[in-house]
Write a protein that holds these residues in place. Structure first.
Motif, PDB file in Angstrom:
ATOM      1  N   PHE A 133      21.842 102.853   4.372  1.00  0.00           N
ATOM      2  CA  PHE A 133      22.648 103.577   3.492  1.00  0.00           C
ATOM      3  C   PHE A 133      21.856 103.958   2.212  1.00  0.00           C
ATOM      4  O   PHE A 133      20.778 103.279   1.853  1.00  0.00           O
ATOM      5  N   ALA A 134      21.741 105.287   2.028  1.00  0.00           N
ATOM      6  CA  ALA A 134      20.713 105.893   0.891  1.00  0.00           C
ATOM      7  C   ALA A 134      21.450 106.226  -0.430  1.00  0.00           C
ATOM      8  O   ALA A 134      22.655 106.883  -0.177  1.00  0.00           O
ATOM      9  N   LEU A 135      21.147 105.568  -1.484  1.00  0.00           N
ATOM     10  CA  LEU A 135      21.811 106.050  -2.916  1.00  0.00           C
ATOM     11  C   LEU A 135      21.045 106.840  -3.473  1.00  0.00           C
ATOM     12  O   LEU A 135      19.850 106.858  -3.535  1.00  0.00           O
ATOM     13  N   SER A 136      22.016 108.064  -4.034  1.00  0.00           N
ATOM     14  CA  SER A 136      21.329 109.047  -4.792  1.00  0.00           C
ATOM     15  C   SER A 136      20.846 108.830  -6.284  1.00  0.00           C
ATOM     16  O   SER A 136      21.699 108.046  -6.848  1.00  0.00           O
ATOM     17  N   THR A 137      19.982 109.273  -6.852  1.00  0.00           N
ATOM     18  CA  THR A 137      19.978 109.428  -8.227  1.00  0.00           C
ATOM     19  C   THR A 137      20.968 110.028  -8.878  1.00  0.00           C
ATOM     20  O   THR A 137      21.425 109.533  -9.823  1.00  0.00           O
ATOM     21  N   MET A 138      21.542 110.902  -8.345  1.00  0.00           N
ATOM     22  CA  MET A 138      22.876 111.476  -8.786  1.00  0.00           C
ATOM     23  C   MET A 138      24.266 110.737  -8.328  1.00  0.00           C
ATOM     24  O   MET A 138      25.326 111.318  -8.343  1.00  0.00           O
TER      25      MET A 138
END
Length: 423
Positions: A133-138
């Motif tokens: 799972f990749a979490l965004s800066t946004m």
């Protein structure tokens, strides 16, 4: 003459079994969704227009996105027959760790706007499925909360470089301290793309209520109940922002970032470093020479430069030049497990899904994300079986032909000037 008889009750019994009705409306909707397009249709019906358009839309005339999806449709598979495909293995090692499927969840912004469960639904579904799972800066959930939701799974953090470099690196340090194993540095956003749907809808955080948005929300009470009775929506990495996404990008994000800055980031990050947004062979070669662990061929889902290169078309050229030295990942346009198989066959080590994940999220929260993963996983395994392969490593370019609708014209010949000055 056909001989007729009264039907025997024992013959009729197998034909008169009835399916037990599903009383849970959400479970019923999701079970009826057989494709990502089905989930998209549910999402559109259940989500206010501004939030749905943020997911659905792209830049300018949305040509880049349309071409990326068309590229996957314009393929021809070459199957092999008489192979034992009773078992299929969809796992492999990606960026130093195991994955159960050849796809993971891409970083997305505004995620809790799509559904109040937001990134937590994505992280927990990814953990259950054994994918990253990749979490965004946004993102709208903090680094620490994602780690708490997915303590043993693979968490990746996506970084945008801000003009305030120290503030950017605080996020990098937090991700490293939380045990995120991979940093995705997105490099294709020096300025915001012209996302016209968002401008027309007044898309902002917090949402800007207008008569149009209120009228559009009336038939979607569940979304508003969830939105108004849970934690207020905000960017988890920002103290406060009251404008549109494009205004945020143009205000905070740094258009001066260079390869030297990337090298500096690489020195700070202890895990795997991947560069997202690569769109030509030369940049892929330069990044590989720098020693990055991976690159993501991506045009940001068509949300930045319209008429950008199609990542799937670019894939075999990049793999040929750098595939032996760095891992090549791909996103943009994936709507089917067959798209993923085609990308792996052409040399991609891994793929990322963005919109497909968000369609599931909007359709049913965590359950909808689970359904997205289930649909894609089934399609991947079925496509592999029908191609006659049992592992991802058996897939080769010989299994997939890219058919062409558009191709570059021959380069123009240099002009020559005559003695009389005419050309």
């Amino acid at each position: 003459m056909v001989e007729r008889r009264f039907p025997n009750r024992r013959d009729l019994a197998p034909l008169l079994t009835f399916k037990v009705p599903e009383l849970d409306a959400k479970k019923r909707r999701l079970a009826a969704a057989l494709t990502i397009e089905d989930l998209r249709d549910i999402a559109r019906r259940r989500t206010p227009r501004a939030a749905f358009d943020y997911t659905e839309g792209a830049a300018e005339a949305e040509i880049s996105l349309a071409r990326a999806r068309q590229a996957f449709e314009d393929i021809e598979f070459t199957p092999s027959i008489l192979r034992d495909v009773s078992t299929v293995d969809t796992s492999r090692t990606v960026l130093g760790g195991p994955v159960a499927q050849p796809f993971g969840i891409a970083p997305t912004g505004f995620t809790r706007m799509m559904h109040t469960e937001g990134e937590i639904a994505g992280a927990t579904a990814a953990a259950a499925a054994g994918i990253p799972f990749a979490l965004s800066t946004m993102g709208t959930t903090s680094i620490e909360d994602v780690k708490a939701a997915n303590p043993d799974g693979r968490n990746w953090f996506q970084l945008y470089m801000w003009k305030d470099r120290d503030r950017s690196m605080v996020l990098v340090d937090r991700a490293a301290n939380a045990g995120f194993d991979t940093l995705l540095v997105t490099v294709d956003v020096p300025v915001a793309g012209a996302r016209l749907r968002d401008k027309r809808n007044g898309m902002s955080i917090p949402p800007a209520l207008t008569p149009r948005t209120v009228l559009n929300a009336i038939p979607r009470p569940a979304w508003w109940i969830n939105f108004l009775t849970t934690e207020p929506l905000a960017f988890a990495s920002l103290d406060h922002w009251s404008g549109t996404v494009a205004e945020l990008i143009d205000t905070m994000f740094d258009p001066t970032v260079t390869f030297e800055d990337l090298a500096w980031i690489k020195e700070q990050w202890p895990g795997k470093l991947v560069v997202k947004g690569v769109q030509n062979v030369q940049d892929a070669q330069q990044l590989t020479a720098m020693g990055v662990d991976g690159i993501v061929l991506s045009n940001h889902g068509g949300r930045q430069l319209d008429r950008a290169p199609v990542p799937f078309h670019l894939l075999p050229h990049v793999v040929r030049e750098v595939g032996a030295d760095t891992e090549v990942l791909l996103d943009t346009g994936i709507m089917n497990g067959a798209d993923i198989v085609a990308a792996i066959a052409h040399g991609a080590r891994f793929t990322l899904i963005g919109r497909a994940y968000l369609y599931g999220l909007m359709a049913g929260g965590r359950d909808g994300v689970d359904r997205t993963i289930e649909i894609l996983s089934d399609q991947v395994a079925r496509t592999m079986r029908l191609l006659g392969v049992t592992t991802l490593d058996e897939l080769t370019p010989a299994h997939v032909t890219q058919l062409t609708r558009l191709g570059p014209l021959p380069a123009a010949e240099p002009t020559t000037e005559r003695a009389d000055g005419l050309r």
